[in-house]
Design a protein around this motif. Structure first.
Motif, PDB file in Angstrom:
ATOM      1  N   TRP A  98       0.806  -1.223   0.000  1.00 30.35           N
ATOM      2  CA  TRP A  98       0.000   0.000   0.000  1.00 30.35           C
ATOM      3  C   TRP A  98       0.839   1.275   0.000  1.00 30.35           C
ATOM      4  CZ3 TRP A  98       0.091   3.586   3.990  1.00 30.35           C
ATOM      5  CH2 TRP A  98       0.834   3.211   5.117  1.00 30.35           C
ATOM      6  N   ASN A  99       1.905   1.304   0.831  1.00 26.98           N
ATOM      7  CA  ASN A  99       2.724   2.512   0.925  1.00 26.98           C
ATOM      8  C   ASN A  99       3.560   2.720  -0.343  1.00 26.98           C
ATOM      9  OD1 ASN A  99       4.055   0.118   1.855  1.00 26.98           O
ATOM     10  ND2 ASN A  99       5.746   1.366   2.615  1.00 26.98           N
ATOM     11  N   ASN A 136       1.166   4.003  -2.921  1.00 29.80           N
ATOM     12  CA  ASN A 136       0.942   5.429  -2.663  1.00 29.80           C
ATOM     13  C   ASN A 136       2.072   6.282  -3.216  1.00 29.80           C
ATOM     14  OD1 ASN A 136      -1.499   5.058  -1.381  1.00 29.80           O
ATOM     15  ND2 ASN A 136      -0.655   5.206   0.698  1.00 29.80           N
ATOM     16  N   GLU A 137       3.295   5.848  -2.997  1.00 35.18           N
ATOM     17  CA  GLU A 137       4.436   6.626  -3.478  1.00 35.18           C
ATOM     18  C   GLU A 137       4.422   6.756  -4.991  1.00 35.18           C
ATOM     19  OE1 GLU A 137       9.328   6.842  -3.149  1.00 35.18           O
ATOM     20  OE2 GLU A 137       8.231   5.191  -2.191  1.00 35.18           O
ATOM     21  N   LEU A 138       4.112   5.667  -5.673  1.00 38.77           N
ATOM     22  CA  LEU A 138       4.026   5.709  -7.136  1.00 38.77           C
ATOM     23  C   LEU A 138       2.921   6.662  -7.590  1.00 38.77           C
ATOM     24  CD1 LEU A 138       4.385   1.873  -7.841  1.00 38.77           C
ATOM     25  CD2 LEU A 138       6.056   3.638  -8.460  1.00 38.77           C
ATOM     26  N   LEU A 139       1.751   6.547  -6.959  1.00 44.42           N
ATOM     27  CA  LEU A 139       0.606   7.364  -7.342  1.00 44.42           C
ATOM     28  C   LEU A 139       0.812   8.832  -7.003  1.00 44.42           C
ATOM     29  CD1 LEU A 139      -2.315   7.788  -8.277  1.00 44.42           C
ATOM     30  CD2 LEU A 139      -3.058   7.054  -5.993  1.00 44.42           C
ATOM     31  N   PHE A 140       1.238   9.112  -5.795  1.00 46.10           N
ATOM     32  CA  PHE A 140       1.338  10.511  -5.360  1.00 46.10           C
ATOM     33  C   PHE A 140       2.467  11.251  -6.062  1.00 46.10           C
ATOM     34  CE2 PHE A 140      -0.540   8.904  -1.113  1.00 46.10           C
ATOM     35  CZ  PHE A 140      -1.803   8.861  -1.685  1.00 46.10           C
ATOM     36  N   THR A 141       3.523  10.533  -6.407  1.00 45.02           N
ATOM     37  CA  THR A 141       4.588  11.147  -7.202  1.00 45.02           C
ATOM     38  C   THR A 141       4.047  11.603  -8.553  1.00 45.02           C
ATOM     39  OG1 THR A 141       6.301   9.823  -6.125  1.00 45.02           O
ATOM     40  CG2 THR A 141       6.846  10.774  -8.261  1.00 45.02           C
ATOM     41  N   CYS A 172      -4.493  -2.539   1.478  1.00 42.92           N
ATOM     42  CA  CYS A 172      -5.096  -1.999   2.698  1.00 42.92           C
ATOM     43  C   CYS A 172      -4.098  -1.158   3.488  1.00 42.92           C
ATOM     44  CB  CYS A 172      -5.619  -3.141   3.578  1.00 42.92           C
ATOM     45  SG  CYS A 172      -7.095  -3.943   2.937  1.00 42.92           S
ATOM     46  N   ASP A 173      -4.489   0.068   3.782  1.00 41.29           N
ATOM     47  CA  ASP A 173      -3.713   0.954   4.644  1.00 41.29           C
ATOM     48  C   ASP A 173      -3.878   0.472   6.085  1.00 41.29           C
ATOM     49  OD1 ASP A 173      -2.902   3.035   6.364  1.00 41.29           O
ATOM     50  OD2 ASP A 173      -3.457   4.586   4.918  1.00 41.29           O
ATOM     51  N   PRO A 174      -2.805  -0.013   6.740  1.00 41.80           N
ATOM     52  CA  PRO A 174      -2.953  -0.603   8.081  1.00 41.80           C
ATOM     53  C   PRO A 174      -3.345   0.405   9.160  1.00 41.80           C
ATOM     54  CG  PRO A 174      -0.636  -0.412   7.486  1.00 41.80           C
ATOM     55  CD  PRO A 174      -1.424  -0.080   6.257  1.00 41.80           C
ATOM     56  N   LYS A 175      -3.210   1.690   8.858  1.00 36.06           N
ATOM     57  CA  LYS A 175      -3.590   2.703   9.842  1.00 36.06           C
ATOM     58  C   LYS A 175      -5.031   3.155   9.660  1.00 36.06           C
ATOM     59  CE  LYS A 175       1.114   4.515  10.270  1.00 36.06           C
ATOM     60  NZ  LYS A 175       2.011   5.706  10.108  1.00 36.06           N
ATOM     61  N   ARG A 176      -5.437   3.387   8.429  1.00 35.11           N
ATOM     62  CA  ARG A 176      -6.776   3.924   8.187  1.00 35.11           C
ATOM     63  C   ARG A 176      -7.800   2.854   7.826  1.00 35.11           C
ATOM     64  NH1 ARG A 176      -7.551   8.194   4.189  1.00 35.11           N
ATOM     65  NH2 ARG A 176      -6.315   6.900   2.779  1.00 35.11           N
ATOM     66  N   PHE A 177      -7.398   1.875   7.017  1.00 36.19           N
ATOM     67  CA  PHE A 177      -8.322   0.835   6.567  1.00 36.19           C
ATOM     68  C   PHE A 177      -7.643  -0.528   6.624  1.00 36.19           C
ATOM     69  CE2 PHE A 177      -9.128   4.744   4.038  1.00 36.19           C
ATOM     70  CZ  PHE A 177     -10.354   5.085   4.593  1.00 36.19           C
TER      71      PHE A 177
END
Length: 215
Positions: free
Chosen positions: A124-125, A128-133, A189-194
C-alpha cells in the motif's frame, strides 16, 4: 499564482507530499491547503485531491480553473478509490487523469493523462508513493501549462463505468481462503486507516503485511 488544495482528510497520506510541495514552492506562489470548501479563498487554481465534498459551479467560479486528480483512464473508472479497485481487478498499469471539475462527478474535460506501472509485489505505501509522485507531476504540469493547455472532452464513444465507495467490509479477509488468492486485497489496505482484518473464533484480528527484505 494563487493556488488552493482541498483535501478533506487530514490523515490522508497525500498530505505529506502536498506539504513538501508547498514548502518547495512557497516563494513562487501563494498556496493554501484546506479541509472544507467553506475555507477556500479563491484564486487561480483549485486542486481537488481526495475531496469528499461537491464543489458547485458557483463555487468553482472563484477560481480560473478547478481541477481533479483521478486515478483511472476516464471515462472508465469514475467514482471512488479507482486505483484500489483497479489493482483488485489485477491491473499492473494504472492511469492518472487530470481533469476539470464538473457537476457530474469525474465527467470534465481532460488536461492530461499519464500511465505508470504498479508491480504485483508493491504494498500500500509503495503504491501510494508511485501514485502521489505522479499526482505531483500533474500538479506541476497544470501550473506550467495553465495558459496553453488544450483540454479534451472525454471520449463519447466509451461507456462510462463507476466504482462504489469502499467500506470497512471491503478490507475483510476470508480466513478459509488462501493468502495467495487474497494477496491483492491485503496489500492495498492501509494498516492505519483501513486495515485488513479477519473474523474468526468470535474475535476480529487486524492484519499487517510488511516486506521482510531478507531474500
Amino acid at each position: 499564482m494563487k493556488i488552493s488544495f482541498l483535501c478533506s482528510d487530514p490523515r490522508h497520506p497525500i498530505n505529506v507530499y502536498l506539504s513538501a510541495w508547498m514548502q518547495e514552492n512557497k516563494s513562487q506562489h501563494e498556496i493554501e491547503l484546506v479541509r472544507q470548501k467553506q475555507d477556500l479563498s479563491g484564486g487561480d487554481l483549485l486542486f481537488l485531491l481526495s475531496c469528499a465534498e461537491i464543489i458547485s459551479s458557483q463555487e468553482r467560479k472563484a477560481y480560473r480553473s478547478c481541477l481533479v486528480l483521478h486515478a483511472s483512464d476516464l471515462p472508465k473508472g469514475r467514482g471512488w478509490s479507482p486505483h484500489i479497485w483497479s489493482i483488485l481487478e489485477g491491473k499492473e498499469e494504472l492511469t492518472l487523469s487530470l481533469l476539470e471539475a464538473e457537476d457530474v462527478v469525474d465527467s470534465g474535460k481532460i488536461w492530461k493523462k499519464i500511465r505508470f506501472q504498479v508491480p504485483k509485489h508493491a504494498l500500500w505505501n509503495e503504491i501510494n508513493e508511485l501514485l502521489f509522485t505522479k499526482e505531483i507531476e500533474l500538479i506541476n504540469f497544470a501550473i506550467d501549462n495553465f495558459n496553453s493547455v488544450l483540454a479534451k472532452l472525454q471520449d463519447p464513444n466509451i461507456e462510462p463505468t463507476y466504482y462504489p465507495k469502499r467500506t470497512p467490509a471491503d478490507s475483510a479477509i476470508d480466513p478459509f481462503k488462501s493468502i495467495a488468492s487474497q494477496f491483492d486485497k491485503i496489500r492495498v489496505c492501509d494498516p492505519k486507516r483501513f486495515p485488513a482484518y479477519i473474523d474468526i473464533h468470535g474475535q476480529r484480528y487486524k492484519m499487517t503485511l510488511e516486506k521482510a527484505n531478507d531474500k
